[in-house]
Design a protein around this motif. Sequence first.
Motif, mmCIF file in Angstrom:
data_model
loop_
_atom_site.group_PDB
_atom_site.id
_atom_site.type_symbol
_atom_site.label_atom_id
_atom_site.label_comp_id
_atom_site.label_asym_id
_atom_site.label_seq_id
_atom_site.Cartn_x
_atom_site.Cartn_y
_atom_site.Cartn_z
ATOM 1 N N SER A 278 6.326 -2.522 -51.956
ATOM 2 C CA SER A 278 6.332 -3.430 -50.797
ATOM 3 C C SER A 278 5.037 -4.224 -50.798
ATOM 4 O O SER A 278 3.957 -3.663 -50.982
ATOM 5 C CB SER A 278 6.464 -2.651 -49.483
ATOM 6 O OG SER A 278 7.728 -2.027 -49.377
ATOM 7 N N TRP B 62 7.833 -8.143 -52.325
ATOM 8 C CA TRP B 62 8.762 -7.017 -52.351
ATOM 9 C C TRP B 62 8.856 -6.406 -50.951
ATOM 10 O O TRP B 62 7.940 -6.521 -50.145
ATOM 11 C CB TRP B 62 8.272 -5.925 -53.302
ATOM 12 C CG TRP B 62 8.239 -6.312 -54.745
ATOM 13 C CD1 TRP B 62 7.334 -7.129 -55.358
ATOM 14 C CD2 TRP B 62 9.141 -5.888 -55.771
ATOM 15 N NE1 TRP B 62 7.613 -7.248 -56.689
ATOM 16 C CE2 TRP B 62 8.710 -6.488 -56.982
ATOM 17 C CE3 TRP B 62 10.253 -5.054 -55.797
ATOM 18 C CZ2 TRP B 62 9.377 -6.275 -58.183
ATOM 19 C CZ3 TRP B 62 10.912 -4.836 -57.001
ATOM 20 C CH2 TRP B 62 10.474 -5.451 -58.183
ATOM 21 N N LEU B 63 9.994 -5.749 -50.719
ATOM 22 C CA LEU B 63 10.165 -4.978 -49.493
ATOM 23 C C LEU B 63 11.077 -3.800 -49.797
ATOM 24 O O LEU B 63 12.244 -3.993 -50.172
ATOM 25 C CB LEU B 63 10.760 -5.845 -48.368
ATOM 26 C CG LEU B 63 10.975 -5.127 -47.029
ATOM 27 C CD1 LEU B 63 9.630 -4.673 -46.449
ATOM 28 C CD2 LEU B 63 11.703 -6.031 -46.029
ATOM 29 N N ASN C 2 12.829 -3.852 -53.250
ATOM 30 C CA ASN C 2 13.654 -5.018 -53.569
ATOM 31 C C ASN C 2 12.834 -6.298 -53.524
ATOM 32 O O ASN C 2 11.878 -6.410 -52.746
ATOM 33 C CB ASN C 2 14.820 -5.148 -52.575
ATOM 34 C CG ASN C 2 15.915 -4.143 -52.833
ATOM 35 O OD1 ASN C 2 16.309 -3.899 -53.972
ATOM 36 N ND2 ASN C 2 16.429 -3.535 -51.776
ATOM 37 N N HIS C 3 13.242 -7.302 -54.342
ATOM 38 C CA HIS C 3 12.647 -8.636 -54.230
ATOM 39 C C HIS C 3 12.964 -9.140 -52.829
ATOM 40 O O HIS C 3 14.130 -9.185 -52.435
ATOM 41 C CB HIS C 3 13.254 -9.609 -55.253
ATOM 42 C CG HIS C 3 13.282 -9.064 -56.648
ATOM 43 N ND1 HIS C 3 14.095 -9.600 -57.636
ATOM 44 C CD2 HIS C 3 12.625 -8.046 -57.240
ATOM 45 C CE1 HIS C 3 13.916 -8.936 -58.746
ATOM 46 N NE2 HIS C 3 13.028 -7.980 -58.534
ATOM 47 N N ASN C 4 11.956 -9.539 -52.111
ATOM 48 C CA ASN C 4 12.194 -9.989 -50.742
ATOM 49 C C ASN C 4 11.085 -10.948 -50.326
ATOM 50 O O ASN C 4 9.919 -10.556 -50.270
ATOM 51 C CB ASN C 4 12.231 -8.805 -49.778
ATOM 52 C CG ASN C 4 13.098 -9.053 -48.568
ATOM 53 O OD1 ASN C 4 14.276 -8.720 -48.541
ATOM 54 N ND2 ASN C 4 12.522 -9.671 -47.556
ATOM 55 N N THR D 208 13.404 -18.215 -52.774
ATOM 56 C CA THR D 208 13.485 -17.169 -51.759
ATOM 57 C C THR D 208 14.442 -16.068 -52.189
ATOM 58 O O THR D 208 15.477 -16.337 -52.803
ATOM 59 C CB THR D 208 13.947 -17.781 -50.423
ATOM 60 O OG1 THR D 208 13.158 -18.934 -50.126
ATOM 61 C CG2 THR D 208 13.790 -16.786 -49.288
ATOM 62 N N TRP D 209 14.071 -14.835 -51.829
ATOM 63 C CA TRP D 209 14.867 -13.650 -52.154
ATOM 64 C C TRP D 209 15.118 -12.827 -50.897
ATOM 65 O O TRP D 209 14.340 -12.862 -49.945
ATOM 66 C CB TRP D 209 14.149 -12.764 -53.172
ATOM 67 C CG TRP D 209 13.857 -13.428 -54.471
ATOM 68 C CD1 TRP D 209 12.858 -14.313 -54.745
ATOM 69 C CD2 TRP D 209 14.592 -13.279 -55.699
ATOM 70 N NE1 TRP D 209 12.905 -14.716 -56.050
ATOM 71 C CE2 TRP D 209 13.950 -14.090 -56.667
ATOM 72 C CE3 TRP D 209 15.695 -12.520 -56.078
ATOM 73 C CZ2 TRP D 209 14.397 -14.168 -57.972
ATOM 74 C CZ3 TRP D 209 16.146 -12.590 -57.380
ATOM 75 C CH2 TRP D 209 15.507 -13.405 -58.316
ATOM 76 N N LYS D 210 16.210 -12.072 -50.938
ATOM 77 C CA LYS D 210 16.512 -11.144 -49.850
ATOM 78 C C LYS D 210 17.286 -9.969 -50.410
ATOM 79 O O LYS D 210 18.316 -10.154 -51.071
ATOM 80 C CB LYS D 210 17.318 -11.824 -48.735
ATOM 81 C CG LYS D 210 17.581 -10.911 -47.541
ATOM 82 C CD LYS D 210 18.359 -11.641 -46.459
ATOM 83 C CE LYS D 210 18.614 -10.717 -45.268
ATOM 84 N NZ LYS D 210 19.420 -11.399 -44.204
ATOM 85 N N ASP D 211 16.786 -8.762 -50.186
ATOM 86 C CA ASP D 211 17.445 -7.535 -50.663
ATOM 87 C C ASP D 211 17.719 -7.573 -52.162
ATOM 88 O O ASP D 211 18.784 -7.152 -52.630
ATOM 89 C CB ASP D 211 18.758 -7.297 -49.904
ATOM 90 C CG ASP D 211 18.524 -7.111 -48.407
ATOM 91 O OD1 ASP D 211 17.448 -6.597 -48.039
ATOM 92 O OD2 ASP D 211 19.406 -7.486 -47.618
ATOM 93 N N HIS E 120 18.375 -15.787 -52.336
ATOM 94 C CA HIS E 120 18.951 -16.076 -51.016
ATOM 95 C C HIS E 120 18.048 -17.064 -50.282
ATOM 96 O O HIS E 120 16.896 -16.753 -49.983
ATOM 97 C CB HIS E 120 19.082 -14.782 -50.209
ATOM 98 C CG HIS E 120 19.931 -14.931 -48.983
ATOM 99 N ND1 HIS E 120 21.303 -14.764 -48.995
ATOM 100 C CD2 HIS E 120 19.601 -15.230 -47.708
ATOM 101 C CE1 HIS E 120 21.780 -14.937 -47.777
ATOM 102 N NE2 HIS E 120 20.767 -15.234 -46.982
#
Length: 240
Positions: free
Chosen positions: A123, A140-141, A144-146, A162-165, A169
């Motif tokens: 994270s 990261w979060l 995951n890439h976030n 942009t990334w999400k989960d 995204h």
Amino acid sequence: MPFLKLTGKEPLNKILDRMAQKNGMRHTIYLTNGDKYTGEWLNDKKHGKGTEVYKKTGAIYDGEWKYGKRNGFGTFSVKLPGSEEYTKVYSGGWKNNKKDGNGTYFYSESVYYEGEWCNGKRSGWGRMYYENGDIYEGEWLENNHNGQGILWLAGGHRYEGTWKDGKKHGPGKFFFPDKGQLYEGVWAQDIAKCGILLDSGRKEASKPTTYPIPKVYLEDVHSVLMEAQNCLKDNASLGD
């Protein structure tokens, strides 16, 4: 009712208990679960710098402790299968027995993550090297890439956005260096929904394959010209 007279002295049982507690630097001590620890203590707890060997797995932690827990900077190593040699798995920050802060985790010799951790998970900012040659660098979060990040694909293409989960995204750009093209648009759950394809970096693009066209020559220019003139005369006489 009788009154108790307080002498101000500490009870004997507390004095004996304090004297029995481990404090300061100690040699190797074998714990009840079979693990062994060599290092500093405070009030009967591992505190300061020390090394613990875990009997069940054979793993070793060497680093800082705080009130009985891995806390601070430390290195965790495991035994190689069928060998007495050790390989480093994680080196970096710890908090309450979990990876926390900056650190590097080795999944294998070629696959590893370097960056920030929180509560035992990737994270924050970090860079991940994958088995197939891909590299991700960004936010990261919880593993995951976030957020914002760049994914360099082994083939040379890359995505910035942009990334999400762990999936593309939101707004982003996908570069095709071999074609000299750029796709800019919006993604949802790793799928490009809408955008435009632009020419970008044509100088870096590979040159297209060309096929030379052979030149055509007339063997007898004068004969061809005379034949054409005779055809015109014949057509004119037929018109009369």
